[in-house]
Design a protein around this motif. Structure first.
Motif, mmCIF file in Angstrom:
data_model
loop_
_atom_site.group_PDB
_atom_site.id
_atom_site.type_symbol
_atom_site.label_atom_id
_atom_site.label_comp_id
_atom_site.label_asym_id
_atom_site.label_seq_id
_atom_site.Cartn_x
_atom_site.Cartn_y
_atom_site.Cartn_z
ATOM 1 N N CYS A 28 0.808 -1.214 0.000
ATOM 2 C CA CYS A 28 0.000 0.000 0.000
ATOM 3 C C CYS A 28 0.850 1.277 0.000
ATOM 4 O O CYS A 28 0.524 2.250 -0.672
ATOM 5 C CB CYS A 28 -0.941 -0.008 1.207
ATOM 6 S SG CYS A 28 -2.230 -1.241 1.035
ATOM 7 N N HIS A 68 -3.647 -2.794 -8.229
ATOM 8 C CA HIS A 68 -3.706 -2.719 -6.769
ATOM 9 C C HIS A 68 -4.994 -2.034 -6.313
ATOM 10 O O HIS A 68 -5.656 -2.487 -5.390
ATOM 11 C CB HIS A 68 -2.486 -1.986 -6.204
ATOM 12 C CG HIS A 68 -2.495 -1.892 -4.713
ATOM 13 N ND1 HIS A 68 -2.096 -2.936 -3.895
ATOM 14 C CD2 HIS A 68 -2.896 -0.897 -3.873
ATOM 15 C CE1 HIS A 68 -2.242 -2.583 -2.631
ATOM 16 N NE2 HIS A 68 -2.732 -1.342 -2.592
ATOM 17 N N CYS A 92 -7.642 -3.257 -3.446
ATOM 18 C CA CYS A 92 -7.420 -2.676 -2.124
ATOM 19 C C CYS A 92 -8.417 -1.545 -1.873
ATOM 20 O O CYS A 92 -8.335 -0.478 -2.493
ATOM 21 C CB CYS A 92 -5.990 -2.151 -2.022
ATOM 22 S SG CYS A 92 -5.695 -1.279 -0.472
ATOM 23 N N CYS A 106 -6.646 1.918 -0.412
ATOM 24 C CA CYS A 106 -5.969 2.752 -1.416
ATOM 25 C C CYS A 106 -6.973 3.308 -2.415
ATOM 26 O O CYS A 106 -6.851 4.453 -2.872
ATOM 27 C CB CYS A 106 -4.895 1.940 -2.151
ATOM 28 S SG CYS A 106 -3.461 1.623 -1.123
#
Ligand SMILES: [Zn+2]
Length: 252
Positions: A3, A29, A33, A36
């Protein structure tokens, strides 16, 4: 990807500064996630709000006029007719065509209203003054700078009242050639509109109340005061131009 690495790159992702590979890695990502992805959404929204609100701030009239004046002063020593680039000549030709076509209409209006041919020349001069670098020879919001500037340049000394309080800031002045003579022009602003005030000796003495003409989105108001005939020309709406003239006359 961890992260921390992702978060370090979110700004760059938003500004499209990453390589395609890096961008794909960040996007992968973000897709998995929630934390984020939430941060990226906040960042995107902040950027959007900032850019929208920043876009709404317009430069004040006086600042615009100062910039125009500064450009004019920087450019004028180098400008010559022969050196004029093709784009300038095209622009000038286009404006001359526009003036010529509006001039025809104005003549008809003038005759039908018993008005004056001065409006034709003043319209041409006003439109010409709005071209970059033509608005002012002296750029100042200070009446005690603008009024003396006319000494020795023109044969009348025009009124240059301070109308800041009424919302018509002084922008500057210039000498212009209309009706076969060099005349003083005092320039005021109202929001994004420019108001050119022309002055020349009146053939008849005494005062005369304001008369107006309007054509092609431009308004003209003329009045007489202290042996001087004044003409205010602007694309400002007629009501506000009349307010301007009333304020200008009363301030003498
Ligand atoms: Zn993450």
């Amino acid at each position: 990807m961890v992260c921390d690495t992702c978060r370090d790159s979110l700004e760059a992702r938003l500004d499209d500064e990453l390589t395609p590979d890096e961008a794909r890695e960040i996007d992968r990502h973000l897709a998995t996630c929630a934390s984020c992805s939430r941060q990226f959404a906040t960042l995107t929204e902040t950027h959007r709000l900032l850019s929208e609100n920043l876009m709404r701030y317009a430069a004040p009239d006086v600042l615009k006029a100062r910039i125009r004046g500064a450009i004019a002063q920087a450019a004028s020593p180098r400008v010559s007719v022969r050196a004029a680039p093709p784009w300038w000549r095209q622009l000038a030709a286009g404006i001359l065509i526009a003036i010529a076509s509006s001039g025809v209409t104005l003549t008809v209006v003038d005759r039908s209203r018993g008005g004056t041919a001065a409006a034709e020349e003043l319209l041409a001069s006003h439109v010409r003054s709005l071209m970059p670098g033509h608005l002012t020879d002296v750029v100042s919001t200070e009446q005690h700078t603008v009024k003396p500037w006319f000494n020795g340049r023109v044969d009348v000394s025009p009124a240059v009242p301070n109308l800041d309080g009424a919302g018509f800031p002084l922008v500057g002045g210039r000498a212009d050639y209309v009706r076969g003579r060099v005349v003083p022009v005092v320039v005021y602003a109202r929001r994004q509109h420019m108001i050119n005030v022309y002055a020349w000796p009146s053939p008849s003495a005494g005062a005369a109340s304001a008369k107006d003409l309007s054509r092609n989105g431009y308004h003209f108001v003329t009045w007489r005061s202290g042996g001087i005939e004044y003409w205010a020309v602007s694309d400002l709406n007629a009501a506000e131009l009349h307010t301007f003239v009333a304020t200008f006359s009363a301030a003498r």
